[in-house]
Design a protein around this motif. Structure first.
Motif, PDB file in Angstrom:
ATOM      1  N   GLY A 139      -2.775   0.096 -12.860  1.00  0.00           N
ATOM      2  CA  GLY A 139      -2.724   1.546 -12.959  1.00  0.00           C
ATOM      3  C   GLY A 139      -2.122   2.262 -11.768  1.00  0.00           C
ATOM      4  N   CYS A 140      -1.275   1.599 -10.970  1.00  0.00           N
ATOM      5  CA  CYS A 140      -0.729   2.256  -9.785  1.00  0.00           C
ATOM      6  C   CYS A 140       0.249   3.371 -10.160  1.00  0.00           C
ATOM      7  N   GLY A 141       1.010   3.162 -11.225  1.00  0.00           N
ATOM      8  CA  GLY A 141       1.939   4.200 -11.673  1.00  0.00           C
ATOM      9  C   GLY A 141       3.328   4.115 -11.069  1.00  0.00           C
ATOM     10  N   VAL A 142       3.611   3.047 -10.337  1.00  0.00           N
ATOM     11  CA  VAL A 142       4.932   2.880  -9.739  1.00  0.00           C
ATOM     12  C   VAL A 142       6.005   2.867 -10.835  1.00  0.00           C
TER      13      VAL A 142
ATOM     14  N   ALA B  56       5.830   4.315 -13.860  1.00  0.00           N
ATOM     15  CA  ALA B  56       5.982   5.621 -14.518  1.00  0.00           C
ATOM     16  C   ALA B  56       6.875   6.533 -13.690  1.00  0.00           C
TER      17      ALA B  56
ATOM     18  N   MET C 289      -3.440   7.588  -7.932  1.00  0.00           N
ATOM     19  CA  MET C 289      -3.966   6.261  -7.625  1.00  0.00           C
ATOM     20  C   MET C 289      -3.179   5.612  -6.492  1.00  0.00           C
ATOM     21  N   CYS C 290      -1.856   5.855  -6.464  1.00  0.00           N
ATOM     22  CA  CYS C 290      -0.999   5.212  -5.458  1.00  0.00           C
ATOM     23  C   CYS C 290       0.099   6.182  -5.096  1.00  0.00           C
TER      24      CYS C 290
ATOM     25  N   GLY D 154       2.936   5.452  -4.841  1.00  0.00           N
ATOM     26  CA  GLY D 154       4.026   5.043  -5.730  1.00  0.00           C
ATOM     27  C   GLY D 154       4.021   5.780  -7.063  1.00  0.00           C
ATOM     28  N   ARG D 155       2.939   6.508  -7.368  1.00  0.00           N
ATOM     29  CA  ARG D 155       2.880   7.291  -8.602  1.00  0.00           C
ATOM     30  C   ARG D 155       3.638   8.610  -8.452  1.00  0.00           C
TER      31      ARG D 155
ATOM     32  N   TYR E 159      -2.015  -1.620  -3.962  1.00  0.00           N
ATOM     33  CA  TYR E 159      -1.204  -2.161  -5.055  1.00  0.00           C
ATOM     34  C   TYR E 159      -0.028  -2.978  -4.495  1.00  0.00           C
TER      35      TYR E 159
ATOM     36  N   ARG F  65      11.762   6.335  -2.428  1.00  0.00           N
ATOM     37  CA  ARG F  65      11.972   7.562  -3.206  1.00  0.00           C
ATOM     38  C   ARG F  65      12.026   8.788  -2.302  1.00  0.00           C
TER      39      ARG F  65
END
Lengths: 585, 145
Positions: free
Chosen positions: A537-540, A542, B42-43, B45-46, B75, B85
């Protein structure tokens, strides 16, 4: 469209005074009043302690009476109290993922104690953001996977042996994989254990024999882990022994690979002079017994230098290895006992004899005549070679403020425990992180000390950082208990915060597959599929998807955008600016 | 219209390190100005470049992204993706006439409450020097027309 999507959000907001913790700074009644004016908020109230039994009952009652389908509690951090409030929602029939915490304590009242008015305004903003996010929350179901009641324990030192035994005694099958030809690890090199002066070999022998003869434990020595695929409950393990592959299934994995002593190459004449040893070298001399040592030589002056190669300015060896002070105290006392006429010095920066009975041991050492010399990082001791195997140690005594010279016949370097070379490879195989000190990094230093973020994988002993035998055994018990939970239940719920792929939008570009640290995305037939048990679920993915085909459950773009748009009261009604996120999830 | 410019800062904090670091600032009662609003992810990276752009488009003056230190990511490599990014996004900001300093990336561990408070203070001051976001002015002009 699910029923809930069709149903208009009815949010209940509960603002906590937390005694005076919040209420002493933030004007809670004002925040409650403000919350009542927010879109989709059907009900708001203040509580002295929302987390108390009365507060929880009040949430449940309000959910029923006001037909609430989403709940916001404005109180402390979600990192501690979210499970409690989610539980209250579940009890009243609201999906736990329809709950949101507004952190107005740690991130508001406690950091703005001198600005009550501004803090109150900020608390309103935080509640507004949480309510906006809550409007977009969706119920989530945690999926269930079966768990194989078999554990893989990697490493056959005292930690691995203890956890293997503990799990086997609970009735689980255990594979114990050790890279050396026999079990024992670091304990094989050590003479006596502090603070009780027990023989390390005796402690080890009893446990190792119990492991070898246990019907639930399969021991693979001279073996390494080549690959681990799968996820909690369903790991596919490949071990390599004598060039032969052994494949088996495991439900949980325990890392107990231990640590090694730092070799102080080119420091204080180590590798150059025979009479400069490390503490582990000394242990091996002591293990051979006093008569053997007498033949070698009878030391008259011994100096032990602490913190050699430890507590350095920059990682990886910037940590305190914790046990070297007690090791030095123990070995100094042993030498003094064997050679009462000798002078034994411990040259230290800070003595750290923490722990039960340890400080008493330290005091006894001082009483027994062990001499302690304090040095500072800026003025480290120097060791020079003299004729007849003597060594001259020069040190600036920081407490007396004078230079001291010692003619020693033995210098012992207390060096830190460091990570095994093979750990990097293992961390890649298991997809679990190492910290800056290169030791395995737990999920949370206080709250989840032996877990990894990856479910079903645990760590104990010195693979996690320097610790002594007692601490390593405690952790071994801890992991056996933690790993036992899913294996006893024979099933586990997996986190609902996972990635979801919109197959219509996905063009199979493999960006997500390449980025995912867990291998959770698999592109087949030109579309990506998420293996939910692997996704953390980290979302990298997405954030990277050019097609905006991936959304994160519970952290969707809609939810995040709602927070962004409501973070500040803008001159312009911010929600009128329509989202540029075409097709955003 | 305000007489005195008060920067509006939006922070994206990763759940495991930075958010815990911000909590620790609270537990330790280390105060910092009230100008920041925090979004928990959460991260790091999100954090999508579009999230940052949307924040700026809303008239927010500065965006702070914080994650676990490199090597400590919960993660494994999420923060590395974030770093790339942000680097790319800073270039883009320059090209569209927004000072790249309005986007700031920092590593804050769960034990660095003091560091979090210091970074927030520093960033608020930096943005105060830079003045209101040019986009904020544009929005005001559109509204007043």
């Amino acid at each position: 469209m699910t029923e809930l999507q069709a149903e208009k959000p009815r949010i209940g907001v509960f603002v906590c005074h937390c005694g005076i913790n919040i209420g002493g700074v933030v004007n809670v009644p004002q925040v409650v009043k403000y919350a009542q004016t927010l879109p989709d908020v059907a009900y708001a109230e203040g509580n002295i302690y929302t987390c108390s039994a009365e507060g929880i009952d009040s949430i449940k009652k309000a959910i029923r009476e006001h037909n609430l389908n989403r709940v916001v509690v404005a109180s402390c951090t979600p990192r501690t109290h979210e499970p409690l409030f989610r539980g209250a929602c579940v009890d009243a029939g609201v999906n736990p993922y329809l709950f949101e915490l507004a952190n107005i304590r740690e991130q508001c009242s406690w950091v703005h104690m001198r600005e009550p008015e501004k803090a109150t305004d900020k608390a309103k903003d935080i509640v507004r953001m949480a309510a906006a996010r809550a409007s977009f929350l969706m119920p989530q179901e945690e999926s269930e996977v079966p768990v194989d009641a078999t554990a893989l324990v990697i490493g056959g030192g005292i930690s691995g042996i203890t956890s293997a035994l503990c799990l086997a005694n609970q009735g689980f099958k255990v594979y114990l994989v050790e890279k050396e030809p026999e079990l024992g690890g670091m304990l094989k090199k050590i003479y006596k254990l502090y603070p009780t002066d027990e023989d390390a070999s005796k402690v080890l022998q009893a446990s190792a024999e119990a492991v070898m003869s246990h019907k639930n434990i399969a021991v693979l020595t001279s073996a390494i882990i080549k690959a681990v695929d799968g996820y909690i409950g369903n790991f596919e393990v490949t071990a390599l022994k004598n060039g032969q592959e052994h494949k088996f299934k495991a439900g949980t994995v325990i890392i107990a690979t231990g640590a090694v002593e730092f070799r102080p190459t080119n420091m204080y004449g180590y590798d150059k002079y025979d009479r400069v040893l490390t503490q582990v070298d000394l242990e091996q001399v002591l293990r051979s017994g006093k008569p053997a040592m007498d033949k070698f030589f009878k030391p008259q002056t011994v100096a032990m230098i602490q913190c050699v190669g430890a507590r350095e300015e920059k990682p990886p060896r910037s940590y305190c290895s914790r046990l070297c002070c007690m090791v030095a105290v123990k070995n100094a006392m042993l030498l003094k006992e064997w050679y009462p006429d000798s002078e034994v010095y411990i040259i230290y920066q800070d003595m750290q004899t923490y722990g039960k009975d340890y400080e008493e041991h330290h005091r006894k050492a001082r009483e027994a005549g062990i001499k302690f010399i304090n040095y500072t990082k800026e003025n480290p001791p120097e060791v020079a070679h003299l004729p007849h195997d003597k060594l001259r140690l020069t040190v600036y005594h920081a407490l007396l403020g004078e230079k001291r010279e010692l003619n020693c016949d033995l210098v012992v370097l207390s060096t830190p425990l460091v990570q095994q070379e093979s750990a990097k490879e293992l961390s890649k195989i298991l997809k679990v992180p190492l910290g800056q000190d290169e030791f395995f990094l737990e999920a949370h230093v206080k709250l989840r000390p032996v877990d990894f973020a990856t479910d079903g994988i645990f760590v104990c002993g010195t693979a996690h950082g320097p610790k002594d035998i007692g601490e390593a055994i405690s952790q071994a018990y801890a992991v056996s208990s933690r790993a036992g939970v899913p294996m006893a239940n024979k099933k586990v719920r997996t986190e609902a915060i996972t990635a979801v792929v919109d197959r219509e939008r996905c063009i199979g570009c493999r960006m997500c597959e390449n980025l995912c640290p867990y291998g959770a995305h698999r592109v087949e037939d030109g579309k990506s599929t998420v293996i939910e048990a692997l996704c953390k679920g980290c979302g990298v993915c997405a954030a990277a998807c050019m097609r905006r085909a991936i959304s994160m459950r519970h952290f969707t773009d809609d939810q995040i955008m709602a927070e962004i748009k409501t973070a500040f009261m803008m001159e312009t009604p911010n929600l009128s600016v329509t989202s540029s996120l075409e097709g955003g999830k | 219209m305000e007489d005195k410019f008060e920067p509006r800062i939006l922070g994206f904090l990763c759940n495991w390190c930075s958010y815990a670091g911000a909590d620790l600032a609270g537990v330790s009662r280390i105060s910092y100005p009230t100008n920041i609003r925090i979004i928990r992810v959460m991260c790091s990276g999100r954090v999508d470049p579009l999230h940052v752009l949307e924040a700026l488009r809303q008239g927010i003056d500065g965006v702070l992204v914080t994650g676990c230190h490199i090597g400590d990511c919960h993660y494994i490599t999420g923060n590395q993706a974030c770093e790339k990014r942000v680097r790319f996004l800073k270039e883009t900001l320059g090209q569209i006439g927004v000072d790249p300093r309005r986007l700031r990336l920092e590593w804050v561990s769960a034990s660095e409450g003091g560091k979090f408070a210091r970074i927030v203070k520093e960033f608020i001051e930096e943005i105060r020097q830079l003045g209101p976001s040019p986009l904020r002015k544009e929005i005001q002009e559109i509204v007043s027309e």
